[in-house]
Write an enzyme that holds these catalytic residues in place. Sequence first.
Site, PDB file in Angstrom:
ATOM      1  N   GLU A 187       7.251  -2.604  -6.448  1.00  0.00           N
ATOM      2  CA  GLU A 187       6.739  -3.945  -6.130  1.00  0.00           C
ATOM      3  C   GLU A 187       5.211  -3.958  -6.155  1.00  0.00           C
ATOM      4  O   GLU A 187       4.592  -4.957  -6.534  1.00  0.00           O
ATOM      5  CB  GLU A 187       7.300  -4.401  -4.776  1.00  0.00           C
ATOM      6  CG  GLU A 187       8.778  -4.778  -4.908  1.00  0.00           C
ATOM      7  CD  GLU A 187       9.603  -4.647  -3.636  1.00  0.00           C
ATOM      8  OE1 GLU A 187       9.030  -4.527  -2.539  1.00  0.00           O
ATOM      9  OE2 GLU A 187      10.840  -4.660  -3.762  1.00  0.00           O
TER      10      GLU A 187
ATOM     11  N   ASN B 264      12.074   1.248   4.369  1.00  0.00           N
ATOM     12  CA  ASN B 264      10.915   0.467   3.911  1.00  0.00           C
ATOM     13  C   ASN B 264      11.149  -0.990   4.324  1.00  0.00           C
ATOM     14  O   ASN B 264      11.979  -1.667   3.732  1.00  0.00           O
ATOM     15  CB  ASN B 264      10.800   0.594   2.381  1.00  0.00           C
ATOM     16  CG  ASN B 264       9.754  -0.345   1.805  1.00  0.00           C
ATOM     17  OD1 ASN B 264       8.925  -0.891   2.528  1.00  0.00           O
ATOM     18  ND2 ASN B 264       9.784  -0.517   0.489  1.00  0.00           N
TER      19      ASN B 264
ATOM     20  N   GLU C 177      13.508   5.311  -7.818  1.00  0.00           N
ATOM     21  CA  GLU C 177      14.004   3.979  -7.511  1.00  0.00           C
ATOM     22  C   GLU C 177      14.077   3.148  -8.788  1.00  0.00           C
ATOM     23  O   GLU C 177      13.049   2.575  -9.216  1.00  0.00           O
ATOM     24  CB  GLU C 177      13.058   3.275  -6.541  1.00  0.00           C
ATOM     25  CG  GLU C 177      12.908   3.951  -5.203  1.00  0.00           C
ATOM     26  CD  GLU C 177      12.546   2.951  -4.121  1.00  0.00           C
ATOM     27  OE1 GLU C 177      13.316   2.791  -3.186  1.00  0.00           O
ATOM     28  OE2 GLU C 177      11.492   2.295  -4.243  1.00  0.00           O
TER      29      GLU C 177
ATOM     30  N   HIS D  17       5.167   2.078  -5.045  1.00  0.00           N
ATOM     31  CA  HIS D  17       6.425   1.329  -5.035  1.00  0.00           C
ATOM     32  C   HIS D  17       6.413   0.343  -6.207  1.00  0.00           C
ATOM     33  O   HIS D  17       5.361  -0.213  -6.555  1.00  0.00           O
ATOM     34  CB  HIS D  17       6.583   0.588  -3.705  1.00  0.00           C
ATOM     35  CG  HIS D  17       7.954   0.009  -3.522  1.00  0.00           C
ATOM     36  ND1 HIS D  17       8.343  -1.158  -4.140  1.00  0.00           N
ATOM     37  CD2 HIS D  17       9.027   0.449  -2.830  1.00  0.00           C
ATOM     38  CE1 HIS D  17       9.608  -1.417  -3.820  1.00  0.00           C
ATOM     39  NE2 HIS D  17      10.050  -0.455  -3.026  1.00  0.00           N
TER      40      HIS D  17
ATOM     41  N   SER E 221      19.302  -0.303  -3.354  1.00  0.00           N
ATOM     42  CA  SER E 221      20.599  -0.782  -2.857  1.00  0.00           C
ATOM     43  C   SER E 221      21.439   0.327  -2.230  1.00  0.00           C
ATOM     44  O   SER E 221      22.660   0.349  -2.380  1.00  0.00           O
ATOM     45  CB  SER E 221      21.377  -1.487  -3.975  1.00  0.00           C
ATOM     46  OG  SER E 221      20.677  -2.649  -4.386  1.00  0.00           O
TER      47      SER E 221
ATOM     48  N   GLY F   8      17.136  -4.167  -4.244  1.00  0.00           N
ATOM     49  CA  GLY F   8      17.452  -5.479  -3.683  1.00  0.00           C
ATOM     50  C   GLY F   8      18.486  -6.272  -4.462  1.00  0.00           C
ATOM     51  O   GLY F   8      18.646  -7.471  -4.236  1.00  0.00           O
TER      52      GLY F   8
ATOM     53  N   LYS G 297       9.141  -3.395   3.986  1.00  0.00           N
ATOM     54  CA  LYS G 297       8.414  -4.328   3.113  1.00  0.00           C
ATOM     55  C   LYS G 297       7.647  -5.358   3.970  1.00  0.00           C
ATOM     56  O   LYS G 297       7.206  -5.025   5.064  1.00  0.00           O
ATOM     57  CB  LYS G 297       9.375  -5.004   2.142  1.00  0.00           C
ATOM     58  CG  LYS G 297      10.312  -4.015   1.452  1.00  0.00           C
ATOM     59  CD  LYS G 297      11.008  -4.624   0.290  1.00  0.00           C
ATOM     60  CE  LYS G 297      12.021  -3.627  -0.255  1.00  0.00           C
ATOM     61  NZ  LYS G 297      12.453  -3.916  -1.592  1.00  0.00           N
TER      62      LYS G 297
HETATM   63  C1  PEP Z   1      13.050  -0.367  -1.758  1.00  0.00           C
HETATM   64  O1  PEP Z   1      12.436  -1.421  -1.884  1.00  0.00           O
HETATM   65  O2  PEP Z   1      12.421   0.701  -1.687  1.00  0.00           O
HETATM   66  C2  PEP Z   1      14.506  -0.406  -1.719  1.00  0.00           C
HETATM   67  C3  PEP Z   1      15.138   0.701  -1.935  1.00  0.00           C
HETATM   68  O3  PEP Z   1      15.083  -1.631  -1.458  1.00  0.00           O
HETATM   69  P1  PEP Z   1      16.649  -1.949  -1.273  1.00  0.00           P
HETATM   70  O4  PEP Z   1      17.268  -0.819  -0.491  1.00  0.00           O
HETATM   71  O5  PEP Z   1      16.700  -3.240  -0.534  1.00  0.00           O
HETATM   72  O6  PEP Z   1      17.239  -2.028  -2.648  1.00  0.00           O
END
Ligand code: PEP
Length: 251
Positions: A101, A12, A169, A99, A214, A175, A14
């Site tokens: 976000e 992703n 998630e 997601h 992460s 992040g 973003k």
């Molecule tokens: C995400 O935003 O879907 C995600 C998993 O981000 P990150 O791997 O940077 O934590």
Amino acid sequence: MTQTITPLIAGNWKMNGLRQSLLEVEKLAAKLTAGEPPRCTVALCPPATLINAMNRIAAPAGIVLGGQDCSAEASGAHTGDLSAPMLADAGAQMVIVGHSERRADHGETDEMVRQKAIAALTSGLTPIICVGETRAQREAGEADAVVSRQLAASVPDQAAEHDVVIAYEPVWAIGTGLTPTSADIAQMHKSLRDQLISRFGGRGEGMRLLYGGSLKPGNAKEILAIANVNGGLVGGASLLADDFTAIIWAV
Ligand code: PEP
């Protein structure tokens, strides 16, 4: 009956990536085609502006492209929105919906996410439906209840006949460099699997359950080996071909 599930590693991007970033995809494509084929489906979800150009590099290397969101509507007076048919037309085969976000920044509810997933399925796209608890919810001991509620309300009944992917998630892991313990991931994914089986029967056994938050080259091997983890949704580490390939090879 135990089904064999082909894992999925989906990146992703973003709101990151300009045309110059396609060089990184060229590097990724070269790495993936140089040796043995990956033991998973590899997908990238770039900003919609890059889908078409990226597809020319990604498709020959077997990399599938996805969008990061879609409207529940197919067309109409919705300035700035993108529909599932538009993403499919640009070359996408998947789309992330719900997601955290988007849930936080755009007030997306489970019902809105469910409608977006239906729009994706109607256009032949595989929705990657995201669920996950906040830090406060986990600390209050509500993680299971929150995620179960999101799963029940965000996944449409149509999932019984189509390919859908669920991504767990935890919001506090995205992040941040933090991850749940392997035991916590195992417990959550087992609970998700049980709920999918009780709702969709045999189809629920075969739906891919991704872990996201992460996921990095350093922890991918351990996390991707957990029962009922059928791949990962990768944010930051998907931007660099070296890191993303290391996660793909960890499958
Ligand atoms: C995400 O935003 O879907 C995600 C998993 O981000 P990150 O791997 O940077 O934590």
